[in-house]
Design a protein around this motif. Structure first.
Motif, PDB file in Angstrom:
ATOM      1  N   SER A  59       0.567  -1.415  -0.075  1.00  0.00           N
ATOM      2  CA  SER A  59      -0.072  -0.130  -0.560  1.00  0.00           C
ATOM      3  C   SER A  59       0.869   1.008  -0.652  1.00  0.00           C
ATOM      4  N   MET A 117      -3.583   8.675  -2.542  1.00  0.00           N
ATOM      5  CA  MET A 117      -4.406   7.867  -2.916  1.00  0.00           C
ATOM      6  C   MET A 117      -5.788   7.654  -1.600  1.00  0.00           C
ATOM      7  N   ALA A 159      -9.443   3.754  -0.043  1.00  0.00           N
ATOM      8  CA  ALA A 159     -10.861   2.493   0.447  1.00  0.00           C
ATOM      9  C   ALA A 159      -9.828   2.139  -1.772  1.00  0.00           C
ATOM     10  N   GLN A 160      -9.573   3.003  -2.191  1.00  0.00           N
ATOM     11  CA  GLN A 160      -9.183   2.707  -3.517  1.00  0.00           C
ATOM     12  C   GLN A 160      -8.010   2.173  -3.787  1.00  0.00           C
ATOM     13  N   ALA A 211      -8.505  -1.705  -3.100  1.00  0.00           N
ATOM     14  CA  ALA A 211      -8.779  -1.802  -3.725  1.00  0.00           C
ATOM     15  C   ALA A 211      -7.894  -2.541  -5.183  1.00  0.00           C
ATOM     16  N   LYS A 212      -7.033  -1.881  -5.045  1.00  0.00           N
ATOM     17  CA  LYS A 212      -5.874  -1.445  -5.984  1.00  0.00           C
ATOM     18  C   LYS A 212      -4.921  -3.022  -5.107  1.00  0.00           C
TER      19      LYS A 212
END
Lengths: 365, 332
Positions: free
Chosen positions: A97, A105, A108-109, A112-113
């Motif tokens: 991350s 970023m 939540a994004q 997901a990534k």
């Protein structure tokens, strides 16, 4: 996604020239190998593309934009090193991350990534584990994951498998290539291992002494080497060179080797003096009669094939033949060559003579 | 030279069983290669014979006499290690002569001279005898360190991956050379490696080790063509043998068969089961096809200049399948 064009790039460190005027193009989505022995300038070339070194001269284009003097952070390229450096105090998820969070970023994004990339790499089940206890392969996957999450335009890899043992290396090479096939991201990969380059690459640049010797697909470079260096560096065992003296003219379709006529691909240029007859081991046939005479020095069993070392008046030669064909050390045998595969070289310059076989490849530079 | 026999030899390090109840005979004059991955017990076996480790159980005989209780010096073995360790301040000549000048051997100087020159000849380094050992290339250094074992005339030479630190070209040259030296000296040699090419090309006998056990012992051809277990089948051959569920390609499997083993060269084209081309790997002398058959990966060889591309479908059939049961044992 990116096309990278290297144009007349040169790099000097003081008096030492690490890379001499080099040009080649890495097409969008290619897995591109920079291959050569240590000290040939391949890593310096990679570092210039990534922006870790600035070229002394020449241009580098990323998707049409000249970037050679830009700092790495403005290039949108991810670099994967030989020794994968992970943050030891963070777990796998946090390691992956981190590049996204530092870009600002939303959480939540990021989540997901990371989940998406973890699925691509098959490491969903270790996301919450500390990196300390991971196996070498998983550490490598996490390091890759950290590069992938950013969705860079291109990946630069400097011998990423160099530290792994042979068996595991083969496995990771396959995995890396499969990953590339799924993502299709432009990848530039440095290695000194010719088999790795042949196995993984869409295209190969062979470098030696700061110079690009040849650039092409693996099969092209193997079948139609531009120089003796390339012919020798690629293939195991490498290409055989039988030395001979002759005066050859353009248009000739055979040469004289020890009084025997040997066919070669039709020559497109003439040459005179010390020459070499280059033939791959699998293009040598052992016969009982005629042809060139040779003495069997050693045989090496390899399962379905065997490698036979032979002594000829023009130098030693290795042949790859089926292992059920008899060959005994000490025996005298005849040799035949598959003429259309032969490359002739000028031994002084090391350059291949242009012929029907290779003229198309050599005219590309 | 002499025959070396291990009978029921076991050796553990704390809770790890490095060698399990091993029976192994190295015939007089043989070139035996022990093959296995890291941790298979290869090096421990070698060190047990050398006397550098003591077995927990079992006996070791050299030339018909038990040496289990003897020190390394009393065993009359010569060992070559992976990392060549030459005396940097000595010449090549003195490095080669050193083992003979040991006070135990009391070799006369004229005899030493004769022996050193003879070995230098065998190793193709007579012109390097006057060099300092630091003035040699990596391959020459490794040859000198092999030479230091060869000057002696032991019952057996023990070699622990002596080529693994060299580059690929040099390794290929020294493979041929070691085989020639073995033939010239008619020496007994036990050689340990994880490299299947070294095992196949040099050995008169290969012993395949797995987790401390000797799984199969025989001539390279025997091991390649007639593996006793799926493990042995997978250790030799490049690309590796395909191990697939029995019957996947429509072959008739004997009862109890769990897996079918198909070497890449034993897969035929043109008819049979549909397979999707996933990847075409051009390696120059051969081209490997990576195929998918109902979710199983299959690797085969094809013509170097094939025009096949990923996404196409080919038909494949097994040519000489071999079968293994659920435990990986061969079914005949």
């Amino acid at each position: 996604m990116a096309e990278i064009v290297i144009k007349n790039v040169r790099k000097e460190f003081g008096d030492f020239v690490a890379v001499k005027e080099s040009s080649f193009t890495i097409e969008d989505g290619e897995f591109f190998m920079l291959l050569g022995p240590s000290g040939c300038g391949k890593t310096t070339t990679l570092r210039m593309i990534a922006g870790l070194e600035l070229p002394s001269a020449g241009e580098i284009y990323l998707d049409g934009e000249e970037i050679s003097q830009k700092p790495p952070s403005e290039r949108d390229i991810a670099f994967v090193f030989q020794m994968f450096a992970l943050y030891p105090h963070m777990n796998v998820r946090k390691n992956m991350s981190y590049p996204l969070i530092s870009q600002g970023m939303p959480r939540a994004q990021v989540k997901a990534k990371v989940a998406e990339v973890a699925a691509i790499l098959g490491i969903e089940d270790i996301l919450n584990r500390p990196v300390g206890g991971l196996s070498g392969g998983d550490r490598q996957r996490v390091a890759l994951g950290r590069a992938i999450v950013r969705e860079p335009k291109a990946f630069m890899m400097d011998e990423p498998l160099g530290a792994l043992d042979a068996e595991f290396r083969e496995h990771m090479a396959e995995e890396l290539r499969a990953l590339h096939d799924r993502m299709g991201a432009t990848t530039v990969y440095v290695t000194h291992d010719q088999l790795e380059a042949m196995q993984m690459g869409d295209k190969i640049v062979v470098m030696n002494n700061a110079v690009v010797e040849q650039f092409g697909t693996p099969q092209e470079v193997y079948d139609k080497p531009a120089t003796m260096f390339v012919a020798d560096f690629i293939g195991s065992p490498s290409m055989n060179f039988l030395n001979f003296q002759a005066k050859l003219a353009s248009g000739m379709q055979s040469i004289d080797l020890n009084g025997q006529t040997v066919t070669v691909p039709q020559l497109r240029e003439g040459a005179e003096g010390a020459l070499a007859f280059g033939v791959r081991p699998e293009h040598v046939r052992l016969t009982t009669d005629g042809g060139q005479r040779a003495k069997v020095m050693a045989t090496e069993y390899l399962g379905t094939t065997q490698i036979v070392t032979l002594e000829t008046p023009n130098g030693d030669l290795k042949a790859r033949i089926p292992s059920d064909q008899p060959a005994k050390a000490g025996e005298q045998v005849g040799l035949d060559f598959i003429g259309e595969t032969v490359t002739l070289f000028d031994t002084n310059s090391g350059r291949a003579l242009r012929s029907e076989l290779n003229e198309e490849v050599l005219s590309n530079g | 030279m002499a025959e070396v026999t291990l009978t029921g030899v076991s050796k553990s390090f704390k809770s790890t069983k490095a060698v399990k109840d091993m029976d192994l005979t190295v015939p007089d004059g043989a070139f035996v290669v022990l093959l296995g991955p890291t941790g298979a017990g290869k090096t421990t076996t070698l060190r047990l014979i050398a006397g550098l480790e003591k077995p927990d159980a079992g006996g070791i005989e050299i030339g018909g006499e038990s040496v289990t209780g003897l020190t390394p010096a009393q065993r009359d073995v010569a060992m070559v290690f992976q990392q060549y360790s030459l005396y940097p301040h000595m010449s090549v000549y003195d490095n080669l002569a050193f083992p003979l000048r040991s006070p135990i051997l009391r070799t006369p100087e004229a005899e030493i001279d004769r022996k050193v020159k003879e070995v230098a000849e065998v190793l193709h380094i007579p012109h390097k005898l006057g060099n300092k050992s630091t003035e040699l290339s990596g391959g020459e250094m490794q040859r000198v360190s092999i030479g230091r074992a060869l000057v002696r005339d032991p019952s057996i030479y023990l070699m622990d991956e002596p080529l693994s630190s060299l580059d690929a070209k040099l390794r290929a040259d020294l493979r041929v050379e070691l085989k020639r030296i073995h033939a010239e000296l008619s020496a007994t040699l036990l050689y340990v490696t994880h490299d299947q090419i070294e095992a196949m090309t040099m050995a008169s006998h290969v012993g395949v080790l797995n987790e401390g056990e000797l799984v199969q012992f025989g001539a390279p051809r025997e091991i390649y063509e007639n593996p006793k277990t799926a493990y042995v089948a997978a250790r030799l051959g490049q690309p590796r043998i395909n191990l697939l569920p029995a019957g996947l390609l429509g072959e008739t499997a004997p009862s109890g068969a769990h897996h079918v083993g198909l070497r890449p060269e034993n897969i035929g084209y043109g008819d049979g089961r549909d397979a999707a081309v996933v990847r075409v790997e051009h390696l120059g002398d051969q081209t490997r096809l990576h195929l998918k058959v109902a979710d199983h990966d299959v690797v085969t060889l094809t013509d170097p200049h094939t025009s096949l591309t990923p996404g196409e479908t080919v038909q494949i059939k097994p040519l000489s399948p071999i079968f293994f049961d659920a435990d990986g044992a061969r079914i005949n």
